[in-house]
Design an enzyme around this catalytic site. Sequence first.
Site, PDB file in Angstrom:
ATOM      1  N   HIS A 307      69.509  45.281  20.421  1.00 42.47           N
ATOM      2  CA  HIS A 307      69.796  46.822  20.155  1.00 42.47           C
ATOM      3  C   HIS A 307      68.420  47.448  20.398  1.00 42.47           C
ATOM      4  O   HIS A 307      67.435  46.727  19.808  1.00 42.47           O
ATOM      5  CB  HIS A 307      70.615  47.082  18.976  1.00 42.47           C
ATOM      6  CG  HIS A 307      71.202  48.572  19.137  1.00 42.47           C
ATOM      7  ND1 HIS A 307      70.214  49.645  18.817  1.00 42.47           N
ATOM      8  CD2 HIS A 307      72.201  49.142  19.258  1.00 42.47           C
ATOM      9  CE1 HIS A 307      70.751  50.815  18.832  1.00 42.47           C
ATOM     10  NE2 HIS A 307      72.046  50.422  19.260  1.00 42.47           N
ATOM     11  N   ASP A 364      79.258  46.825  19.915  1.00 41.14           N
ATOM     12  CA  ASP A 364      80.265  46.437  20.724  1.00 41.14           C
ATOM     13  C   ASP A 364      80.810  44.904  20.641  1.00 41.14           C
ATOM     14  O   ASP A 364      81.497  44.605  21.576  1.00 41.14           O
ATOM     15  CB  ASP A 364      79.309  46.533  22.155  1.00 41.14           C
ATOM     16  CG  ASP A 364      79.173  48.104  22.551  1.00 41.14           C
ATOM     17  OD1 ASP A 364      78.034  48.437  22.847  1.00 41.14           O
ATOM     18  OD2 ASP A 364      80.047  48.890  22.418  1.00 41.14           O
TER      19      ASP A 364
HETATM   20  C1  SDX Z   1      75.061  50.421  22.685  1.00 37.29           C
HETATM   21  O1  SDX Z   1      71.030  53.248  21.785  1.00 37.29           O
HETATM   22  C2  SDX Z   1      71.971  53.137  21.203  1.00 37.29           C
HETATM   23  O2  SDX Z   1      72.106  53.632  20.018  1.00 37.29           O
HETATM   24  C3  SDX Z   1      73.224  52.535  21.921  1.00 37.29           C
HETATM   25  C4  SDX Z   1      74.412  52.309  21.045  1.00 37.29           C
HETATM   26  C5  SDX Z   1      75.143  53.564  20.529  1.00 37.29           C
HETATM   27  O3  SDX Z   1      75.926  53.568  19.764  1.00 37.29           O
HETATM   28  O4  SDX Z   1      74.835  54.581  21.567  1.00 37.29           O
HETATM   29  O5  SDX Z   1      74.174  51.579  19.856  1.00 37.29           O
HETATM   30  C6  SDX Z   1      75.761  51.668  21.853  1.00 37.29           C
HETATM   31  O6  SDX Z   1      74.623  50.644  23.904  1.00 37.29           O
HETATM   32  C7  SDX Z   1      74.839  49.035  22.173  1.00 37.29           C
HETATM   33  C8  SDX Z   1      73.962  48.146  23.185  1.00 37.29           C
HETATM   34  C9  SDX Z   1      75.308  47.439  24.103  1.00 37.29           C
HETATM   35  N1  SDX Z   1      74.503  46.585  25.070  1.00 37.29           N
HETATM   36  C10 SDX Z   1      74.649  45.218  25.183  1.00 37.29           C
HETATM   37  O7  SDX Z   1      75.291  44.623  24.228  1.00 37.29           O
HETATM   38  C11 SDX Z   1      74.014  44.603  26.193  1.00 37.29           C
HETATM   39  C12 SDX Z   1      73.142  43.362  25.913  1.00 37.29           C
HETATM   40  N2  SDX Z   1      72.205  43.791  25.098  1.00 37.29           N
HETATM   41  C13 SDX Z   1      70.850  44.135  26.056  1.00 37.29           C
HETATM   42  O8  SDX Z   1      71.031  44.268  27.224  1.00 37.29           O
HETATM   43  C14 SDX Z   1      69.683  44.547  25.226  1.00 37.29           C
HETATM   44  O9  SDX Z   1      69.777  44.085  24.029  1.00 37.29           O
HETATM   45  C15 SDX Z   1      69.609  46.279  25.179  1.00 37.29           C
HETATM   46  C16 SDX Z   1      69.971  46.986  26.459  1.00 37.29           C
HETATM   47  C17 SDX Z   1      71.031  46.622  24.067  1.00 37.29           C
HETATM   48  C18 SDX Z   1      68.491  46.608  24.505  1.00 37.29           C
HETATM   49  O10 SDX Z   1      67.441  46.325  25.427  1.00 37.29           O
HETATM   50  P1  SDX Z   1      65.935  46.724  24.998  1.00 37.29           P
HETATM   51  O11 SDX Z   1      65.808  47.298  23.810  1.00 37.29           O
HETATM   52  O12 SDX Z   1      65.447  47.308  26.134  1.00 37.29           O
HETATM   53  O13 SDX Z   1      65.398  45.191  24.871  1.00 37.29           O
HETATM   54  P2  SDX Z   1      64.906  44.349  26.123  1.00 37.29           P
HETATM   55  O14 SDX Z   1      65.879  44.221  27.093  1.00 37.29           O
HETATM   56  O15 SDX Z   1      63.645  44.463  26.337  1.00 37.29           O
HETATM   57  O16 SDX Z   1      65.028  42.910  25.352  1.00 37.29           O
HETATM   58  C19 SDX Z   1      63.838  42.322  24.464  1.00 37.29           C
HETATM   59  C20 SDX Z   1      63.963  40.861  24.433  1.00 37.29           C
HETATM   60  C21 SDX Z   1      63.932  40.216  25.941  1.00 37.29           C
HETATM   61  O17 SDX Z   1      63.320  39.149  25.927  1.00 37.29           O
HETATM   62  P3  SDX Z   1      61.743  38.725  26.243  1.00 37.29           P
HETATM   63  O18 SDX Z   1      61.587  39.674  27.618  1.00 37.29           O
HETATM   64  O19 SDX Z   1      61.019  39.371  25.309  1.00 37.29           O
HETATM   65  O20 SDX Z   1      61.448  37.486  26.375  1.00 37.29           O
HETATM   66  O21 SDX Z   1      65.185  40.254  23.976  1.00 37.29           O
HETATM   67  C22 SDX Z   1      66.046  39.780  25.137  1.00 37.29           C
HETATM   68  C23 SDX Z   1      65.258  40.414  26.519  1.00 37.29           C
HETATM   69  O22 SDX Z   1      65.661  39.373  27.431  1.00 37.29           O
HETATM   70  N3  SDX Z   1      67.276  40.169  25.074  1.00 37.29           N
HETATM   71  C24 SDX Z   1      68.372  39.443  25.137  1.00 37.29           C
HETATM   72  C25 SDX Z   1      69.765  40.174  24.636  1.00 37.29           C
HETATM   73  N4  SDX Z   1      69.121  41.474  24.475  1.00 37.29           N
HETATM   74  C26 SDX Z   1      67.908  41.429  24.604  1.00 37.29           C
HETATM   75  N5  SDX Z   1      68.564  37.977  25.575  1.00 37.29           N
HETATM   76  C27 SDX Z   1      69.756  37.632  25.564  1.00 37.29           C
HETATM   77  N6  SDX Z   1      70.787  38.460  25.160  1.00 37.29           N
HETATM   78  C28 SDX Z   1      70.802  39.585  25.103  1.00 37.29           C
HETATM   79  N7  SDX Z   1      71.950  40.263  24.709  1.00 37.29           N
END
Ligand code: SDX
Length: 428
Positions: A307, A364
């Site tokens: 998140h 989710d």
């Molecule tokens: C919602 O903003 C809100 O409030 C949203 C929400 C709401 O109520 O409105 O809470 C609802 O959208 C919840 C999120 C639902 N999405 C997912 O579950 C999709 C999977 N999660 C990710 O794609 C990710 O965690 C996000 C999009 C939610 C957040 O992304 P960020 O903050 O931009 O973080 P990032 O993508 O830069 O990740 C940081 C690191 C990275 O690794 P490094 O580059 O540091 O090596 O964490 C890793 C990412 O690769 N990472 C994951 C991961 N999520 C982040 N690795 C594997 N699986 C994951 N799910």
Amino acid sequence: MSDFAELTLEGKSLQLPVVTGSENEKAIDINALRAQTGYITLDSGYKNTGATTSAITYLDGEQGILRYRGYPIEQLAERSNFIEVAFLLIYGHLPSQAELDNFSYQIKMHSLVNEDMRKILDGFPSAAHPMGILSSLVSSLTAFYPDSLHPNPTKEEVDLTIIRLISKLSTIAAWAHKNSQGHPKNYPDNSLDYCSNFLYMMFAYPTEKYQVNPVVVDALNKLLILHADHEQNCSTSTVRLVGSSHASLYSSVSAGINALWGPLHGGANQAVIEMLEAIKADGGDSKKYIEKAKDKNDPFRLMGFGHRVYKNFDPRATIIKKTADDVLGALGINDPVLNIAKELEQAALTDPYFVERKLYPNVDFYSGIIYRAIGIPTEMFTVMFALGRLPGWIAQWKEMREQKEPIGRPRQIYTGETTRDYTPINER
Ligand code: SDX
């Protein structure tokens, strides 16, 4: 502590005011930055940028705190209901009995949609994704209620538009489901409360009497409450940005629905179940998929994990996980994907990759398991998220207009070609 931040640029010093919120959050106000220095700030994804001040929702990602108008979501999920929480978010206080009765009555009195909207809906193929139907039909409400297009609506006009939207979105959502099933649509039953009526419109058939299950109604109330607002997330920021041009509430919410549809945002709840089903079909080896999620060369992500704000547990996920256990137990359902989800959670919470990146289950991760258990098809999961988030979108749009915020128009740093002259095609 100083109420100013000192910025030194090209030998010149600039004092920028510090803004402190009611929960002691701090921000540097850079409204004067460009005029005084010619500089702007750059912040891809707005990870460090506050777009506004807001009195609606407070969350603390480190502590796992979420409150609507100061009330902890744990108390609201346990003791309130979705329509009461909608009133709280939109109008800023818990309603009196008279206010709640009137709000509920108004919503019931506007639950029918114009029959011409059925013609629009009937034009969609049964394979149409219900989120596309939802955003289209919400936008079409501007055609049926042109008074909603007034750029500076009166309070009465806004209140009526709010009632119409809360009431009709439920009907539109249920009809989108029936459209995908090729089944006859159910008209709203005003003898039922909001959640019971939605379940009736979703699952009743002309061939049998539909019995509302109180366990399912309670679970649906909890899910909608927990999704009701989440401060400046992607879809809410979209609603505020579109609304800042003085576009109608219907147009702004239609844009929010489309933003929510993305798999990184609200579309994740559908992606989680599809992921869990794929893991089950592949033998249920959760450890294999944990490794895939960690592999930078593998596009696989653990959907429902991570998140932007919560760097600790998502308090909503904690409640939803318990509700999933309660609902499946009460309904006598043993869903193997729930066990796979729990295995994934346990594996991830002890794996350094996830621990170092503070990746926890988000809202989710478990919600789809409950939706499945109550018979809602996977493609409708994000529609359920939209149904829950509607009061938050409305409250945030209303606050933005009441705060008389300027039209949103971010700046950029240009990185393209510098000036060059046009050349005729025969000289290129
Ligand atoms: C919602 O903003 C809100 O409030 C949203 C929400 C709401 O109520 O409105 O809470 C609802 O959208 C919840 C999120 C639902 N999405 C997912 O579950 C999709 C999977 N999660 C990710 O794609 C990710 O965690 C996000 C999009 C939610 C957040 O992304 P960020 O903050 O931009 O973080 P990032 O993508 O830069 O990740 C940081 C690191 C990275 O690794 P490094 O580059 O540091 O090596 O964490 C890793 C990412 O690769 N990472 C994951 C991961 N999520 C982040 N690795 C594997 N699986 C994951 N799910």
